[in-house]
Design a protein around this motif. Sequence first.
Motif, short mmCIF file in Angstrom:
data_model
loop_
_atom_site.label_atom_id
_atom_site.label_comp_id
_atom_site.label_asym_id
_atom_site.label_seq_id
_atom_site.Cartn_x
_atom_site.Cartn_y
_atom_site.Cartn_z
N PRO A 187 6.11 -31.90 -27.63
CA PRO A 187 7.17 -32.55 -26.85
C PRO A 187 8.32 -33.11 -27.67
N ARG A 196 14.68 -32.42 -25.27
CA ARG A 196 13.29 -32.54 -24.86
C ARG A 196 13.13 -32.38 -23.35
N ASP A 224 7.27 -38.57 -33.03
CA ASP A 224 6.93 -38.06 -31.70
C ASP A 224 5.72 -38.77 -31.11
N ASN A 266 9.17 -27.69 -26.57
CA ASN A 266 10.62 -27.73 -26.61
C ASN A 266 11.11 -26.79 -27.72
N SER A 268 11.77 -26.35 -31.00
CA SER A 268 11.36 -27.15 -32.15
C SER A 268 10.77 -26.26 -33.23
N TYR A 321 17.55 -37.67 -21.47
CA TYR A 321 17.24 -36.26 -21.21
C TYR A 321 18.46 -35.54 -20.66
#
Length: 349
Positions: A187, A196, A224, A266, A268, A321
């Motif tokens: 996440p 995210r 995180d 996500n 990442s 967000y």
Amino acid sequence: MKTLIIGPSWVGDMMMSQSLYRTLKQLDPNNEIDVMAPAWSRALLNKMPEVNQALEMPIGHGEFAFIKRRQIGRSLIANHYDHAIVLPNSFKSALIPFFAKIPKRTGWKGELRYGLLNDIRKLDKSAFPLMVERYVALAYPRDQIHSAKDLPQPLLWPKLNVKQKEIDEALTSFTIPQDEPLIGFCPGAEFGPAKRWPDYHYATLADMLVKQNARIIIFGSAKDREVGDQIIAQMVHSDKCINLAGQTKLEQAVGIIAACKAIVTNDSGLMHVAAALDRPVVALYGPSSPEFTPPLSDKAEVIRLITGYHRVRKGDAEQGYHQSLIDIKPDRVFETLMNLIMRSKKSNG
């Protein structure tokens, strides 16, 4: 042939760079490829069969350290490298191969690196839309590859080699039950919550998956940890979720991701790790674009509701967000994930 690669400083970029190493090895199986990169990257480089040796870059990201780079370069002269490929675009990243007196030094022009690089390429971004294409192009002579269309297809995607013993040891270290299907959540994302998927969506999805007898594992760095805790706090079945963010070494995270049935993530670095481990991946994109750094896997499915690249550091919502990620509903992610898992089962016989 001995080749020195000056590697990237980010997890995702490091994973995508393996396509270059695989290509170099395909072109010349006797090529000895050493990669100089930050110490953390050893956990990934050691799982890339193409890499002969991982050399630690002792200089921090963003630090110029001219004298230290000269010292490192001179210490490498005795290695007698034939070729260097510099993947970062900065001026300073090209100094070590120059001081190591490596005869051929290849890279994109970047920060006016004439002289430091003697096999310099001018990048037309529209000709190489994917980062992985830009990396792989450097394996070929300059006059041979003018655009991504000239690259032999299919590209050799990243593929990490993880042994079952490493997987078992990682699971045992965190007392993770092996009698339930594990679904991994990643996440986190660089640059904060704008990239995210909302924590409350992750929590809803987690409860949906628990009803399918899954156990949820949350991955990420120490920063995180908080979002992982927020996901668990909003779950009905919180006892079925383990927050490993900030608790694992990178090699342990790789081992546990390899044990997962699938990953929801996500945009990442861990998304690219999961793709290289051949896990089914649902990748959730908002303002960042999968047209540049998508997960490189046939088992990956991207969900994105907008088009184009949006340079966003702060989202629209109070929590930071981005609305395009808020609009991706858990039901859709659940359905995509279930379809991917079923497809993976069929392909594996």
